[in-house]
Design an enzyme around this catalytic site. Sequence first.
Site, PDB file in Angstrom:
ATOM      1  N   LYS A 130       0.826  -1.217   0.000  1.00 38.72           N
ATOM      2  CA  LYS A 130       0.000   0.000   0.000  1.00 38.72           C
ATOM      3  C   LYS A 130       0.851   1.254   0.000  1.00 38.72           C
ATOM      4  CE  LYS A 130      -4.377  -1.774   0.827  1.00 38.72           C
ATOM      5  NZ  LYS A 130      -5.708  -1.762   1.334  1.00 38.72           N
TER       6      LYS A 130
ATOM      7  N   LYS B 193     -10.529  -5.212  -4.762  1.00 38.82           N
ATOM      8  CA  LYS B 193     -11.523  -4.185  -5.038  1.00 38.82           C
ATOM      9  C   LYS B 193     -10.874  -2.862  -5.433  1.00 38.82           C
ATOM     10  CE  LYS B 193     -13.023  -4.465  -0.214  1.00 38.82           C
ATOM     11  NZ  LYS B 193     -12.078  -3.782   0.654  1.00 38.82           N
TER      12      LYS B 193
ATOM     13  N   LYS C  72      -3.903 -11.007  -6.932  1.00 38.67           N
ATOM     14  CA  LYS C  72      -5.198 -11.374  -6.332  1.00 38.67           C
ATOM     15  C   LYS C  72      -6.295 -10.427  -6.829  1.00 38.67           C
ATOM     16  CE  LYS C  72      -5.781  -8.832  -2.064  1.00 38.67           C
ATOM     17  NZ  LYS C  72      -6.424  -8.749  -0.799  1.00 38.67           N
TER      18      LYS C  72
HETATM   19  P1  ATP Z   1      -8.152  -3.714  -1.148  1.00 40.30           P
HETATM   20  O1  ATP Z   1      -8.010  -4.032  -2.595  1.00 40.30           O
HETATM   21  O2  ATP Z   1      -8.887  -2.440  -0.876  1.00 40.30           O
HETATM   22  O3  ATP Z   1      -6.896  -3.901  -0.357  1.00 40.30           O
HETATM   23  P2  ATP Z   1      -9.313  -6.291  -0.758  1.00 40.30           P
HETATM   24  O4  ATP Z   1     -10.147  -6.572  -1.947  1.00 40.30           O
HETATM   25  O5  ATP Z   1      -8.015  -6.969  -0.642  1.00 40.30           O
HETATM   26  O6  ATP Z   1      -9.167  -4.753  -0.571  1.00 40.30           O
HETATM   27  P3  ATP Z   1     -10.081  -6.442   2.027  1.00 40.30           P
HETATM   28  O7  ATP Z   1     -11.062  -5.473   2.573  1.00 40.30           O
HETATM   29  O8  ATP Z   1      -8.652  -6.180   2.341  1.00 40.30           O
HETATM   30  O9  ATP Z   1     -10.244  -6.623   0.471  1.00 40.30           O
HETATM   31  O10 ATP Z   1     -10.465  -7.910   2.478  1.00 40.30           O
HETATM   32  C1  ATP Z   1     -11.665  -8.339   3.027  1.00 40.30           C
HETATM   33  C2  ATP Z   1     -11.601  -9.828   3.194  1.00 40.30           C
HETATM   34  O11 ATP Z   1     -11.644 -10.455   1.906  1.00 40.30           O
HETATM   35  C3  ATP Z   1     -10.337 -10.360   3.878  1.00 40.30           C
HETATM   36  O12 ATP Z   1     -10.662 -11.435   4.724  1.00 40.30           O
HETATM   37  C4  ATP Z   1      -9.493 -10.829   2.730  1.00 40.30           C
HETATM   38  O13 ATP Z   1      -8.597 -11.849   3.129  1.00 40.30           O
HETATM   39  C5  ATP Z   1     -10.546 -11.355   1.768  1.00 40.30           C
HETATM   40  N1  ATP Z   1     -10.101 -11.273   0.381  1.00 40.30           N
HETATM   41  C6  ATP Z   1      -9.792 -10.136  -0.289  1.00 40.30           C
HETATM   42  N2  ATP Z   1      -9.440 -10.409  -1.566  1.00 40.30           N
HETATM   43  C7  ATP Z   1      -9.537 -11.762  -1.692  1.00 40.30           C
HETATM   44  C8  ATP Z   1      -9.303 -12.677  -2.785  1.00 40.30           C
HETATM   45  N3  ATP Z   1      -8.908 -12.234  -3.975  1.00 40.30           N
HETATM   46  N4  ATP Z   1      -9.512 -13.990  -2.571  1.00 40.30           N
HETATM   47  C9  ATP Z   1      -9.920 -14.443  -1.366  1.00 40.30           C
HETATM   48  N5  ATP Z   1     -10.149 -13.636  -0.302  1.00 40.30           N
HETATM   49  C10 ATP Z   1      -9.966 -12.320  -0.450  1.00 40.30           C
END
Ligand code: ATP
Length: 334
Positions: A115, A200, A197
């Site tokens: 980040k 969002k 991965k």
């Molecule tokens: P950002 O992109 O804003 O960092 P993010 O999409 O990684 O966000 P988070 O809010 O950090 O989402 O994660 C919320 C939950 O979803 C956490 O438990 C995280 O481990 C899970 N998660 C996020 N992305 C994935 C993915 N691609 N596959 C499986 N689990 C995920």
Amino acid sequence: MLDGKKVLFSGMQATGNLTLGNYLGALKNWVSISDEYETFYSVVDMHSITVRQDPAELRRRARTLLTLYIAAGLDPEKNCIYYQSHVSGHAELSWILSCYTYMGELSRMTQFKDKSAKHADNINAGLFTYPVLMAADILLYQSDVVPVGIDQMQHLELTRDIAQRFNSIYGDVFTIPEAYIGKVGAKIMSLQDPAKKMSKSDENPNGSIYLMDDPDTIIRKFKRAVTDSEAHVHYCDEQPGIKNLIDIYCACTGKTPADAEAEFEGKGYGDFKLAVGESVVSVLRPLQERFADLSKNKDYLDSMIKANAEKAQYFSNKTLRKVQKKIGFPERVR
Ligand code: ATP
Ligand code: LTN
């Protein structure tokens, strides 16, 4: 333990629109294991401001996320669903725990490294101490279990280290939490780059399926998903794009990778991608319908938000008062 049940805590940030990765990696597991635990599901809006947010947008997204928790199947009368910013103990415990966390530990966190590279113009102290706030979230409720995707394991390990360090000084104050990682869907990858991965905050919307995407958009994104030229639906690391699609398909249908391989033996990627898209549509459609219904019911949501914030405040205060006493803060005169 709370009321004879083990305690579960988890949370998601109110940044960006939720993706299929968030659903399959986290939310879906939350729903499937909730009945066994006393649960706390927080919309962690205080974590969200480590990256600059538009205030109106943050408020709207937080409400959407909280509604999605319920639409995904978490009953707010049985699960304590609340906004982190409504419960003062998170910030208070976070400060205390930051005095038991080392700079070296925080600088090893990969999410901080990622980040801060992404937001080089705003490497604020909150971004650095973010894992301490996460530890406070978890420890505040004496949580036994924390369901998360694999990417959060490092933060969870740190939470355990902080709790153990604190306990070794002051006695058994905190329950040491365990991670719960789902068997399928723990790491859903981007449809455009299977080495990354699904996230969002990805700038390319074609890499992610958003929970609110309509069926045509979902099918179109799967048709465009990056695969390979093997022309063989095979579950292996050498075919990361196909492997990811199989993971999604299995998470949505309950089938195993071997079932999927057998089902698409001798068929082209076109048929397979369409089937994956349809399996996702059939999982997301009911969720979207429940979301639309709930969103119309403002009074119901508001009353749940108020009652659950009070419940979370009550339970978190118990831990907080204990911690304050242990470290030597003066007692409150009643
Ligand atoms: P950002 O992109 O804003 O960092 P993010 O999409 O990684 O966000 P988070 O809010 O950090 O989402 O994660 C919320 C939950 O979803 C956490 O438990 C995280 O481990 C899970 N998660 C996020 N992305 C994935 C993915 N691609 N596959 C499986 N689990 C995920
Ligand atoms: N750091 C997590 C969100 C999060 C969380 C938590 C998850 C904040 N506090 C407590 C589980 C338990 C993330 O970025 N996904």
